[in-house]
Structures are given as structure tokens and as C-alpha cells.
Write an enzyme that holds these catalytic residues in place. Sequence first.
Site, PDB file in Angstrom:
ATOM      1  N   ASP A   1       0.818  -1.221   0.000  1.00  9.03           N
ATOM      2  CA  ASP A   1       0.000   0.000   0.000  1.00  9.03           C
ATOM      3  C   ASP A   1       0.850   1.269   0.000  1.00  9.03           C
ATOM      4  O   ASP A   1       2.017   1.257   0.403  1.00  9.03           O
ATOM      5  CB  ASP A   1      -0.889   0.035   1.248  1.00  9.03           C
ATOM      6  N   ASP A   2       0.202   2.349  -0.434  1.00  3.91           N
ATOM      7  CA  ASP A   2       0.676   3.730  -0.268  1.00  3.91           C
ATOM      8  C   ASP A   2       1.730   4.181  -1.259  1.00  3.91           C
ATOM      9  O   ASP A   2       2.160   5.336  -1.226  1.00  3.91           O
ATOM     10  CB  ASP A   2       1.202   3.984   1.151  1.00  3.91           C
TER      11      ASP A   2
ATOM     12  N   HIS B   1      -6.000   2.780  -4.284  1.00  2.57           N
ATOM     13  CA  HIS B   1      -5.936   3.111  -2.850  1.00  2.57           C
ATOM     14  C   HIS B   1      -6.322   4.577  -2.631  1.00  2.57           C
ATOM     15  O   HIS B   1      -5.849   5.198  -1.682  1.00  2.57           O
ATOM     16  CB  HIS B   1      -4.522   2.829  -2.339  1.00  2.57           C
TER      17      HIS B   1
ATOM     18  N   HIS C   1      -5.472   9.766  -0.239  1.00  2.00           N
ATOM     19  CA  HIS C   1      -5.193   9.085   1.034  1.00  2.00           C
ATOM     20  C   HIS C   1      -5.370  10.054   2.202  1.00  2.00           C
ATOM     21  O   HIS C   1      -4.740   9.925   3.255  1.00  2.00           O
ATOM     22  CB  HIS C   1      -3.774   8.499   1.034  1.00  2.00           C
TER      23      HIS C   1
ATOM     24  N   HIS D   1       3.833  -2.247   3.073  1.00  2.00           N
ATOM     25  CA  HIS D   1       3.841  -0.901   2.495  1.00  2.00           C
ATOM     26  C   HIS D   1       5.136  -0.659   1.726  1.00  2.00           C
ATOM     27  O   HIS D   1       6.204  -1.127   2.133  1.00  2.00           O
ATOM     28  CB  HIS D   1       3.671   0.155   3.586  1.00  2.00           C
TER      29      HIS D   1
END
Length: 318
Positions: free
Chosen positions: A120-121, A174, A178, A288
Site C-alpha cells: 500500500d501507499d 488506494h 489518502h 507498504h
Amino acid sequence: MEKGYTYSRTREHRLKRNKRRLIFIAILLFVIGCITLIVLKVSDSKPPAQTLEQVKKTDAVSNGKSKVKANAEPNGKVASPKDKPGVEDGAFVEKYLNQQMLGKKPDGADGKKVAYLSFDDGPSVTVTPEILDILKKQKVKATFFVVGKEAGENEHTKNIIKRIVAEGHAIGNHTYSHNYKYLYPHKAVSTDNVMKDIEKNNQVLKGILGPDFSTRMIRFPGGHMTWKKKDPKGMAALDAALLKKDYHQVDWNVLTKDAEGPHKKANGLINQFMRSVKGREKAVILMHDTYGKGETAKALPVIIEYLKKQGYEFKIMK
């Protein structure tokens, strides 16, 4: 004299007659050539039967008369991610995790161990390339849940996104920002804001990967399970909006805690992973690849080797 004169006249008459014949033949050939040319041009202007049939099919599709989808196979069956080796249908993973979180035995529990590595991210220009190098060396594929503002940051991040796809990994959405304050104002789920952020991210990814790019996989910042507990009604409304667009949200059931609590070294991430993965048949693993996650990259080879020794098959989610 008379005899010679008569011969001369006869010869002259014969020459004139031959000349007229030659002129007639030339004219005839010219006419035939013109007719042939006209016929050829007319024939060329008419599409062959196969092309006409294709035109009819195209017209039928545009008029809504055809039921065959663009990605249909010759037998009329629409290709599905689950039909491809190493690829899992996102709808399956979503349902599996939801049933597992409710304490039910998932419908997909079949005794086969499957690991879904997810990051993620990202992307980041520091950690993501390291992770991609490791995955390439280990011959393993993963799913990257990308943040749009990071993906479109510069040419380096755009090239990383292209590399992710070129090397056979999957891209998930995602959100673009964010940003918790925007997505969950006053600690409540905003369906409008989340959907706008998802679509904005889609446009960024299409700008990088081409207009045909699409992804069905969604992961909410903070996780679906977290916000469902905090705002059940808000998440129910968002789930309905996702369903209309054939999006599938996936959380995780295994994590290294590389984004929770105090900063951890690679060994700490590995130990946490091993505790978390114990007893998992279908392991959706959260990690991540954003800035500052170098220890995750260091831990990854050990995590992959452990999963291989435990008999897990690796799949991406689409």
C-alpha cells in the site's frame, strides 16, 4: 504504263485499308481498356463480403443489438481473472475475507494455501524499486494498491507504475489523496468524496498506463473493517456505490505491522508476520512500499522464502 499504274493504285488501296484496320483495332483496344478500368474501380469501391459482415456486426453492437462483449472468447464466454493462472478474482478474495471476519468458514476454503502479497501507499522512488527487484529475483507477483498523487508525482514515479504492470504485477486503487479528513470528514465515511477520489486515481493511472487500463480492486485507507465499525451506515452506502461499478474492496488477514506502532527493524516485521500468518489458508498480506519502509524491503525475501517452504502458491488480485 497502264499495268504499272494499276499495280500502284492497288497497293495504295491495300495500305489505306490496312491503316483503317489498325486505327479501328487501336480504338477498340482503347475502348476495352477504358471499360476494364471502370469495372476495376467499381469493384474496388465495394467492400468484400467479410468486411460487410463485420460492418453489420459493428452496427449491431453500437445499436445495442449484440449481446457479445468486447472481451468475450470465441465460445461467447467472457474471460474472467480467475481463468488465468496466478490470478485471483477480486470478488472471491472480497467474499472470502468478509466471511472470515464474520467468523464463518469461507466458501473458498478448499485446503489450498494461497498467498496474496500486497503493498500500500506507493509508489516511492526509494522502496518500490527495491521491492520490485526482490519480487523479480524470487519470481513472485504481487498487488500494489497505489495512491494517485504519488503515482503522478513525476516521471520517475510514472515509470515505476509502468514497470509494475510490465513485470506482471497487479494495480489496485488506494484512492488519489489518502487524506482521512477528506475521505472520512468528522470520522464518518463520505461516499461522494471516496468515490470521487477513486475515480480521480483511475484517471491518473489511465494517463500513465493508457485509456484501456482499469482495476476492480479497491483498498480503503485505514481499511474497510475499521470504518465499518466506526460508521456502519456510511460504509453500507459506500459498499452499494462500489457494487454498482463492479469494484471489490479487499482488506487483509495477515500483516507485518510496518505501519503500526513504533518503527520496527526487519526482524521485528518478520516475527510479526509469522505470528499473523499462522493457520491462514488464504493469506492476504499487508505491507507498504512508501517512503521510510526500507525495513519492509529487507524483510521481504525472508517472508517469501517462508511462504514457499510452507507450500503457499502466490497470486495477484484483479
